[in-house]
Design an enzyme around this catalytic site. Sequence first.
Site, PDB file in Angstrom:
ATOM      1  N   LYS A  28       0.942  -1.013   0.238  1.00  0.00           N
ATOM      2  CA  LYS A  28      -0.668  -0.206  -0.040  1.00  0.00           C
ATOM      3  C   LYS A  28       1.060   1.067  -0.121  1.00  0.00           C
ATOM      4  O   LYS A  28       1.149   1.584   1.106  1.00  0.00           O
ATOM      5  CB  LYS A  28      -1.222   0.354   1.168  1.00  0.00           C
ATOM      6  CG  LYS A  28      -2.035   1.172   1.319  1.00  0.00           C
ATOM      7  CD  LYS A  28      -2.697   1.625   2.360  1.00  0.00           C
ATOM      8  CE  LYS A  28      -1.713   2.419   3.163  1.00  0.00           C
ATOM      9  NZ  LYS A  28      -1.087   4.174   2.007  1.00  0.00           N
ATOM     10  N   GLY A  84      -5.316   3.093  -1.080  1.00  0.00           N
ATOM     11  CA  GLY A  84      -5.973   3.994  -0.250  1.00  0.00           C
ATOM     12  C   GLY A  84      -5.543   4.622   0.666  1.00  0.00           C
ATOM     13  O   GLY A  84      -3.463   4.403   1.002  1.00  0.00           O
ATOM     14  N   GLY A 116      -3.961   6.061   4.515  1.00  0.00           N
ATOM     15  CA  GLY A 116      -3.235   4.777   5.861  1.00  0.00           C
ATOM     16  C   GLY A 116      -4.877   4.242   6.464  1.00  0.00           C
ATOM     17  O   GLY A 116      -5.540   3.443   7.116  1.00  0.00           O
ATOM     18  N   VAL A 172      -7.506   1.379   4.707  1.00  0.00           N
ATOM     19  CA  VAL A 172      -7.082   0.867   3.587  1.00  0.00           C
ATOM     20  C   VAL A 172      -5.945  -0.300   4.144  1.00  0.00           C
ATOM     21  O   VAL A 172      -5.159  -1.298   4.687  1.00  0.00           O
ATOM     22  CB  VAL A 172      -6.264   1.189   1.953  1.00  0.00           C
ATOM     23  CG1 VAL A 172      -6.161   0.091   1.556  1.00  0.00           C
ATOM     24  CG2 VAL A 172      -7.674   1.403   1.690  1.00  0.00           C
ATOM     25  N   GLY A 173      -4.931   1.242   4.917  1.00  0.00           N
ATOM     26  CA  GLY A 173      -4.515   0.774   5.830  1.00  0.00           C
ATOM     27  C   GLY A 173      -4.069  -0.078   6.656  1.00  0.00           C
ATOM     28  O   GLY A 173      -4.171  -1.309   7.181  1.00  0.00           O
ATOM     29  N   GLU A 205      10.629   1.963  10.531  1.00  0.00           N
ATOM     30  CA  GLU A 205      11.109   2.956  10.133  1.00  0.00           C
ATOM     31  C   GLU A 205      10.380   4.286   9.742  1.00  0.00           C
ATOM     32  O   GLU A 205       9.669   4.757   8.933  1.00  0.00           O
ATOM     33  CB  GLU A 205      11.631   2.939   8.411  1.00  0.00           C
ATOM     34  CG  GLU A 205      12.475   0.959   8.127  1.00  0.00           C
ATOM     35  CD  GLU A 205      13.984   1.353   8.205  1.00  0.00           C
ATOM     36  OE1 GLU A 205      13.819   2.547   9.145  1.00  0.00           O
ATOM     37  OE2 GLU A 205      14.547  -0.167   8.863  1.00  0.00           O
ATOM     38  N   CYS A 214      14.091  11.629   5.933  1.00  0.00           N
ATOM     39  CA  CYS A 214      14.198  10.821   6.784  1.00  0.00           C
ATOM     40  C   CYS A 214      15.412  11.332   7.753  1.00  0.00           C
ATOM     41  O   CYS A 214      15.407  11.575   8.694  1.00  0.00           O
ATOM     42  CB  CYS A 214      13.749   9.222   7.396  1.00  0.00           C
ATOM     43  SG  CYS A 214      14.610   8.370   5.782  1.00  0.00           S
ATOM     44  N   GLU A 248       9.779  16.547  14.423  1.00  0.00           N
ATOM     45  CA  GLU A 248      10.400  16.693  12.855  1.00  0.00           C
ATOM     46  C   GLU A 248       9.582  17.186  12.250  1.00  0.00           C
ATOM     47  O   GLU A 248       8.603  17.164  12.164  1.00  0.00           O
ATOM     48  CB  GLU A 248      10.236  14.481  12.688  1.00  0.00           C
ATOM     49  CG  GLU A 248      11.300  14.450  11.014  1.00  0.00           C
ATOM     50  CD  GLU A 248      10.930  13.210  10.522  1.00  0.00           C
ATOM     51  OE1 GLU A 248       9.232  12.916  10.365  1.00  0.00           O
ATOM     52  OE2 GLU A 248      11.117  12.528  10.371  1.00  0.00           O
TER      53      GLU A 248
HETATM   54  P1  NAD Z   1       2.622   9.005   7.520  1.00  0.00           P
HETATM   55  O1  NAD Z   1       3.005   8.018   8.573  1.00  0.00           O
HETATM   56  O2  NAD Z   1       1.898   9.486   7.361  1.00  0.00           O
HETATM   57  O3  NAD Z   1       2.208   7.726   6.062  1.00  0.00           O
HETATM   58  C1  NAD Z   1       3.148   6.406   5.770  1.00  0.00           C
HETATM   59  C2  NAD Z   1       2.823   5.912   5.128  1.00  0.00           C
HETATM   60  O4  NAD Z   1       1.704   5.029   6.782  1.00  0.00           O
HETATM   61  C3  NAD Z   1       1.293   5.781   4.013  1.00  0.00           C
HETATM   62  O5  NAD Z   1       1.560   5.020   3.367  1.00  0.00           O
HETATM   63  C4  NAD Z   1       0.027   6.221   5.142  1.00  0.00           C
HETATM   64  O6  NAD Z   1      -1.092   5.781   4.488  1.00  0.00           O
HETATM   65  C5  NAD Z   1       0.174   4.920   6.035  1.00  0.00           C
HETATM   66  N1  NAD Z   1      -0.558   5.311   7.122  1.00  0.00           N
HETATM   67  C6  NAD Z   1       0.017   6.130   7.913  1.00  0.00           C
HETATM   68  N2  NAD Z   1      -1.864   5.998   9.057  1.00  0.00           N
HETATM   69  C7  NAD Z   1      -1.901   4.678   8.776  1.00  0.00           C
HETATM   70  C8  NAD Z   1      -2.514   3.861  10.119  1.00  0.00           C
HETATM   71  N3  NAD Z   1      -3.113   4.139  11.521  1.00  0.00           N
HETATM   72  N4  NAD Z   1      -2.416   2.634   9.335  1.00  0.00           N
HETATM   73  C9  NAD Z   1      -1.793   1.783   8.865  1.00  0.00           C
HETATM   74  N5  NAD Z   1      -1.067   2.969   7.256  1.00  0.00           N
HETATM   75  C10 NAD Z   1      -1.259   4.060   8.282  1.00  0.00           C
HETATM   76  O7  NAD Z   1       3.898   9.316   6.612  1.00  0.00           O
HETATM   77  P2  NAD Z   1       4.341  10.365   5.198  1.00  0.00           P
HETATM   78  O8  NAD Z   1       4.138  11.648   5.980  1.00  0.00           O
HETATM   79  O9  NAD Z   1       4.062   9.902   4.425  1.00  0.00           O
HETATM   80  O10 NAD Z   1       6.091  10.568   5.447  1.00  0.00           O
HETATM   81  C11 NAD Z   1       7.159  10.696   6.376  1.00  0.00           C
HETATM   82  C12 NAD Z   1       7.216  10.252   7.189  1.00  0.00           C
HETATM   83  O11 NAD Z   1       8.312   9.247   6.805  1.00  0.00           O
HETATM   84  C13 NAD Z   1       8.501  10.942   7.876  1.00  0.00           C
HETATM   85  O12 NAD Z   1       8.147  10.591   9.589  1.00  0.00           O
HETATM   86  C14 NAD Z   1       9.610  10.345   7.595  1.00  0.00           C
HETATM   87  O13 NAD Z   1      10.814  10.949   8.507  1.00  0.00           O
HETATM   88  C15 NAD Z   1       9.663   8.953   7.696  1.00  0.00           C
HETATM   89  N6  NAD Z   1      10.207   8.660   6.677  1.00  0.00           N
HETATM   90  C16 NAD Z   1      11.247   7.174   7.566  1.00  0.00           C
HETATM   91  C17 NAD Z   1      11.969   7.129   6.140  1.00  0.00           C
HETATM   92  C18 NAD Z   1      12.686   5.580   6.682  1.00  0.00           C
HETATM   93  O14 NAD Z   1      13.617   4.707   6.668  1.00  0.00           O
HETATM   94  N7  NAD Z   1      13.192   5.467   8.851  1.00  0.00           N
HETATM   95  C19 NAD Z   1      11.934   7.010   5.260  1.00  0.00           C
HETATM   96  C20 NAD Z   1      11.144   7.891   4.605  1.00  0.00           C
HETATM   97  C21 NAD Z   1      10.275   8.053   5.736  1.00  0.00           C
END
Ligand code: NAD
Length: 477
Positions: free
Chosen positions: A170, A201, A203, A206-207, A245, A279, A378
């Site tokens: 997803k 979809g 989070g 669908v997540g 991650e 990140c 962050e």
């Molecule tokens: P986000 O947490 O909003 O979303 C990430 C993914 O998780 C998306 O696909 C989203 O739809 C899904 N998601 C969100 N809530 C969910 C839930 N309750 N259940 C299931 N799935 C869910 O993050 P973002 O804004 O897309 O990305 C930015 C974040 O990602 C930053 O905090 C960044 O540091 C982190 N990041 C970490 C790494 C790493 O390797 N550590 C790499 C890149 C980004």
Amino acid sequence: MDHRADTYIGGRWTESRGEDVIAVLDPSTGHCVATVRESAAEDVDAAVDAATAARPALRSMEPAARAALLTRIADELEKRSADLAGLISREMGMPRKHCEGYQVRTAVTTLRNTAAALPEVEFTTRIGHSTVYREPVGVVAAITPWNFPLLQTVAKVGPALAAGCPVVLKPSEITPLDAFVLAEAVHAAGAPAGAFNLVLGNGMNVGEYLVGHPGTAMVSLTGSTRAGRRVARLAAPGVKRVALELGGKSASVVLPDGDLAAAVAGSVRTVMINSGQTCTALTRLLVPFQKLAEAETLVAEAMAAYRVGMPHDPDADVGPLASAGQQQRVNEHLERAPVDGARTIWAHPPDKLPRTGFFAGPAAFTVTDPRIPLAQQEVFGPLLAVIPYVDETDAVDIANGTDYGLAAAVWSADEERALAVAGRLEAGSVAVNGAPFNGLAPFGGYKQSGHGRELGAYGIAEFTEVKSVQRREGAAR
Ligand code: NAD
């Protein structure tokens, strides 16, 4: 404008049955450039079923055959490099000139690295009268973010397949388009039907449905710490394996004998490229008090050299933030930082930013109280906090003084001293004197930056379950 109503499940393209559509916005204009139909619960069920059915086929492939599959997927992605670079630039706003290298080549290299690392994984070892096997953990739910959408995705799909696990992906709802190209590449590479499946979809629906699905054995999420906590909670009733991650607030520690100019250039670069939406960005630059004034001058010069502009502009180094939410977050920090006592070192004139889309920042501040939000949270945007410290112990305390622990950097003319400081830092990866990223070394976080490791042999091992089989000593073999 593209309207996608289909998705890739069980080795073929099928129509999604969700009722809602996702609008994909060009962050440089805010205009809708594509729509994608969401997956319904039945689509997620079908994807998990297809993945479950693919388990025997993947498991019976020899590691060399799985490595060959990853190499073919990498080849197929490489053929589509130019298209992918344009697509990713359009869906998340990184300047087009950076996308081929930072977004696509890194993804292709990650797949090739995973194939190369496969022979290093010991799938069978002996401990006395026991044989220890690493077996595929089962169906993997891979949930990925928008900042490096293809790279973060193949950093899960590659090692999962390498370990023999089918995947249901997803991707982020902000950047779903490149995942369709990945599906095409997986298909063209001849992956067994059901080895890779795509659901679309947000989070919340669908997540969360995918995470809680009884057919998924492991959830691998790259995203925010907030999402990580929620996913871990949802996976708990099924006692599923969870790899997270998450976010970071990484420190770049310049020791008194460190090369300040190199440290500033290297750190500022991570804060500017991809508009700081990385990140591992080194968003806290820790300098000795005596060198603060010099550091401020260097930071201002370094930041001013980056040109902010539209992603298609070949002169632009820094594009918009990826979404209106990101833009708002950066603007809130810009407003709040001076109120919290941060002193502006350099800030891009807001009236010189492009007037469309989600542009904000960049800026750098001197922060003498490392407890303020700018130095703790962050931002995920192009904001740098320069923090002076008194001595080495103070520097280590400040570096370790956040909830995060993803990456760090140390700069010193004395490598032994830098290594000693690196050893005291609570971070999953530390670069000494600007050493380059190693795509085969384990990557992941301490503390609230997550758990589990990606990349190389460690990344493949994450997707395995360990079984020991005991035999009677002296029994016929
Ligand atoms: P986000 O947490 O909003 O979303 C990430 C993914 O998780 C998306 O696909 C989203 O739809 C899904 N998601 C969100 N809530 C969910 C839930 N309750 N259940 C299931 N799935 C869910 O993050 P973002 O804004 O897309 O990305 C930015 C974040 O990602 C930053 O905090 C960044 O540091 C982190 N990041 C970490 C790494 C790493 O390797 N550590 C790499 C890149 C980004």
